[in-house]
Design a protein around this motif. Structure first.
Motif, PDB file in Angstrom:
ATOM      1  N   GLU A 172     -47.830 -49.246  -8.931  1.00 59.94           N
ATOM      2  CA  GLU A 172     -48.851 -48.660 -10.034  1.00 59.94           C
ATOM      3  C   GLU A 172     -49.881 -47.841  -9.756  1.00 59.94           C
ATOM      4  N   GLU A 173     -50.095 -47.201  -8.642  1.00 58.27           N
ATOM      5  CA  GLU A 173     -51.510 -46.774  -8.766  1.00 58.27           C
ATOM      6  C   GLU A 173     -51.409 -45.576  -9.156  1.00 58.27           C
ATOM      7  N   SER A 174     -52.491 -44.609  -9.016  1.00 57.89           N
ATOM      8  CA  SER A 174     -52.425 -43.492  -9.954  1.00 57.89           C
ATOM      9  C   SER A 174     -53.659 -42.637  -9.046  1.00 57.89           C
ATOM     10  N   ARG A 175     -53.110 -41.810  -8.758  1.00 61.67           N
ATOM     11  CA  ARG A 175     -54.275 -40.228  -8.092  1.00 61.67           C
ATOM     12  C   ARG A 175     -55.284 -39.276  -8.968  1.00 61.67           C
ATOM     13  N   TRP A 176     -56.033 -38.783  -8.762  1.00 61.89           N
ATOM     14  CA  TRP A 176     -56.472 -37.806  -9.081  1.00 61.89           C
ATOM     15  C   TRP A 176     -57.648 -37.039  -8.403  1.00 61.89           C
ATOM     16  N   MET A 177     -57.256 -35.910  -9.053  1.00 62.82           N
ATOM     17  CA  MET A 177     -58.255 -34.607  -7.943  1.00 62.82           C
ATOM     18  C   MET A 177     -59.556 -34.291  -8.779  1.00 62.82           C
ATOM     19  N   GLY A 178     -60.878 -34.103  -8.759  1.00 59.10           N
ATOM     20  CA  GLY A 178     -62.311 -33.709  -9.957  1.00 59.10           C
ATOM     21  C   GLY A 178     -62.670 -33.090  -9.066  1.00 59.10           C
ATOM     22  N   TYR A 179     -63.351 -31.760  -9.155  1.00 55.91           N
ATOM     23  CA  TYR A 179     -64.400 -30.743  -9.237  1.00 55.91           C
ATOM     24  C   TYR A 179     -65.824 -31.476  -8.725  1.00 55.91           C
ATOM     25  N   ARG A 180     -66.542 -31.620  -7.978  1.00 58.15           N
ATOM     26  CA  ARG A 180     -68.434 -31.619  -7.855  1.00 58.15           C
ATOM     27  C   ARG A 180     -68.893 -31.409  -8.390  1.00 58.15           C
ATOM     28  N   PRO A 181     -69.937 -30.422  -9.226  1.00 57.36           N
ATOM     29  CA  PRO A 181     -70.240 -29.182  -9.527  1.00 57.36           C
ATOM     30  C   PRO A 181     -71.680 -29.681  -8.491  1.00 57.36           C
TER      31      PRO A 181
ATOM     32  N   GLY B 246     -63.305 -33.041  -5.004  1.00 58.59           N
ATOM     33  CA  GLY B 246     -62.699 -34.930  -3.966  1.00 58.59           C
ATOM     34  C   GLY B 246     -61.397 -35.209  -4.793  1.00 58.59           C
ATOM     35  N   TYR B 247     -61.101 -36.823  -4.272  1.00 61.49           N
ATOM     36  CA  TYR B 247     -59.766 -36.959  -4.298  1.00 61.49           C
ATOM     37  C   TYR B 247     -60.268 -38.672  -4.651  1.00 61.49           C
ATOM     38  N   HIS B 248     -59.391 -39.515  -5.468  1.00 61.86           N
ATOM     39  CA  HIS B 248     -59.382 -41.252  -5.452  1.00 61.86           C
ATOM     40  C   HIS B 248     -57.516 -41.276  -5.739  1.00 61.86           C
ATOM     41  N   LEU B 249     -57.928 -42.730  -5.131  1.00 63.01           N
ATOM     42  CA  LEU B 249     -56.753 -43.523  -5.735  1.00 63.01           C
ATOM     43  C   LEU B 249     -56.629 -44.802  -6.385  1.00 63.01           C
TER      44      LEU B 249
ATOM     45  N   ILE C 165     -59.995 -45.898  -4.468  1.00 64.05           N
ATOM     46  CA  ILE C 165     -60.460 -45.053  -2.950  1.00 64.05           C
ATOM     47  C   ILE C 165     -61.160 -44.267  -3.156  1.00 64.05           C
ATOM     48  N   ALA C 166     -62.728 -43.252  -2.930  1.00 60.91           N
ATOM     49  CA  ALA C 166     -62.681 -41.685  -4.027  1.00 60.91           C
ATOM     50  C   ALA C 166     -63.622 -41.684  -2.460  1.00 60.91           C
ATOM     51  N   GLY C 167     -63.124 -40.618  -2.840  1.00 57.61           N
ATOM     52  CA  GLY C 167     -64.214 -39.052  -1.452  1.00 57.61           C
ATOM     53  C   GLY C 167     -63.737 -38.223  -1.488  1.00 57.61           C
TER      54      GLY C 167
END
Ligand SMILES: Cc1cc2nc3c(=O)[nH]c(=O)nc-3n(C[C@H](O)[C@H](O)[C@H](O)COP(=O)(O)OP(=O)(O)OC[C@H]3O[C@@H](n4cnc5c(N)ncnc54)[C@H](O)[C@@H]3O)c2cc1C
Length: 416
Positions: free
Chosen positions: A347-356, A277-280, A311-313
């Motif tokens: 100054e936004e930041s972005r991210w990706m993570g790993y739902r288990p 999933g991703y977020h800003l 903002i995530a999903g």
């Protein structure tokens, strides 16, 4: 011999699940060592939507999901997408996923989820009190919004499922939705308000504060990578890291999406994979949001945090190795800016993570089939923040041999 004289319980993984397990074990009088290759909360727990919900009784694999698979492959930017290159690896998981989408199985899964979700906020109370962070939880409720009547109609069977599980919600016409959340653009035909949902004002700081409380209360954190176990007739006797061998009286596997290889080392092959999933996060968004807003049609949430708008999903089945597809984060921005025109991206930041994620949307909570003193606590998918404290209480009960208070069979590791 008291718990204090015995070797410690080692918890592997300092995400929200591992930290909550560690705190509950400490409350039981154990010596506890929490091991993570990084700092607490830097895994998937770093960037989620911050929602703590007891109403998430609808699994990801809703009936009819099999028909959507070709679309998931065709549209890499869709709310639920599969990477072609990862298809051969995820195929067995997908088979379980589709099998779990029969109406009967979805009903069973929702019962299993409801039983676990009930009391998940309450399970946080002793932990946040001990950490002095009760004010980090806001009980504002959340609202899911629908842009089209067709979108709402297609979700109605899932609202019925929620009704059957006793979820408290109210369907709102457009005008009442506008009164509830005036910052939204007037593009919605319906909303569904869930009053009992809460959120943290900063999910990363939340884990950090809980981990700091764990240390203050006598727990130990080691920043090391776990590479194996010593095991025999007495169960797991030591956790082996790249730097150390830590003798243990029990071990908890709470390594999120990376738990699969650790479980294999203990003799269990489980269909754990990841829904990426991703977020800003927009510190100067300019959207004055009162409560989190969610879209089932587009698969994302907007949550007001202390440091900006999150903002995530979305879900991308692409494994643990592939590079992020940042275009998916752009889609999040495009979708959110339809709700809040003029969103400021400075100054936004972005991210990706790993739902288990387990393919049936049900986490694994229970003793390893091979060793009673090794407890599995992973696979929380979309609900890890919501279920972490509840899981911690159950894990502590299992290691103490106490009645956990619920039937744990739906979550057992050998159910596949
Ligand atoms: C975009 C997005 C939005 C989400 N929104 C929500 C939400 O609003 N509400 C909600 O309830 N859930 C949400 N989730 C899900 C939630 O974030 C996860 O379920 C949860 O963070 C999982 O926590 P965890 O502790 O199991 O895993 P993690 O936080 O990933 O922690 C696992 C830890 O194990 C460590 N580890 C792994 N292998 C080893 C090893 N061999 N040795 C040592 N350490 C190791 C890692 O370094 C990591 O720190 C969301 C997820 C995403 C991606």
């Amino acid at each position: 011999m008291t718990s204090q004289d015995k070797d410690p319980v080692v918890v592997i993984g300092a995400g929200i699940v591992g930290v909550c397990c560690a705190l509950y074990l400490l409350r039981d009088g154990h010596r506890v060592v929490l091991v993570d290759r990084g700092a607490p909360g830097e895994g998937t727990s770093f960037g989620n939507g911050s929602i703590i919900t007891e109403e998430a009784v609808v699994p990801v694999q809703t009936p009819g999901v099999a028909r959507k698979v070709p679309g998931m492959l065709a549209d890499p930017l869709g709310p639920l997408a599969i990477r072609w290159s990862y298809l051969p690896k995820i195929a067995p998981w997908l088979v379980h996923f589709i099998r779990s989408s029969s109406p009967q199985r979805v009903e069973e899964v929702s019962v299993a989820l409801a039983q676990l979700l009930e009391g998940s906020l309450k399970a946080y109370e002793p932990l946040v009190e001990a950490a002095g962070i009760s004010d980090m939880i806001r009980r504002s409720g959340w609202v899911s919004v629908y842009e089209t009547e067709a979108g709402f109609k297609s979700y109605e069977p899932m609202l019925d499922l929620q009704r059957r599980r006793g979820v408290n919600f109210e369907v709102l016409p457009a005008e009442e939705l506008r009164q509830l959340e005036p910052s939204l653009a007037p593009i919605f035909c319906r909303g569904v308000f869930y009053p009992d949902v809460a959120h943290t004002v900063n999910n990363f700081r939340f884990v950090q504060e809980l981990a700091a409380a764990f240390v203050r209360l006598g727990g130990e954190i080691r920043q090391q990578s776990v590479i194996g176990f010593q095991q025999g007739d007495a169960g797991v006797t030591a956790v082996v890291t790249e730097a150390d061998t830590i003798a243990c009286s029990g071990v908890v596997i709470a390594a999120g999406a990376w738990s699969k290889t650790l479980a294999v080392m203990l003799g269990s092959r489980l269909p754990l994979d990841t829904e990426r999933g991703y977020h800003l996060t927009l510190p100067h968004a300019g959207a004055d949001l009162r409560l989190p807003v969610y879209s089932t049609e587009r698969g994302f949430v907007c949550t007001p945090l202390e440091h900006g708008l999150r903002i995530a999903g979305t879900v991308e089945l692409g494994g643990l190795e592939a590079e992020p597809n940042w275009q998916r984060a752009e889609v999040l921005y495009r979708n959110a800016s339809r709700w809040f025109p003029g969103l400021d991206r400075r100054e936004e930041s972005r991210w990706m993570g790993y739902r288990p994620s387990m393919p049936d949307s049900v986490p694994v909570i229970g003793p390893s089939p091979r060793h009673r003193n090794a407890i599995f606590a992973f696979g929380h998918g979309h609900c890890g923040l919501s279920l972490a404290a509840r899981t911690g209480g159950l894990v502590a009960a299992l290691l103490a041999g106490r009645d956990p208070g619920i039937d744990l069979r739906p979550y057992r590791p050998d159910r596949f």
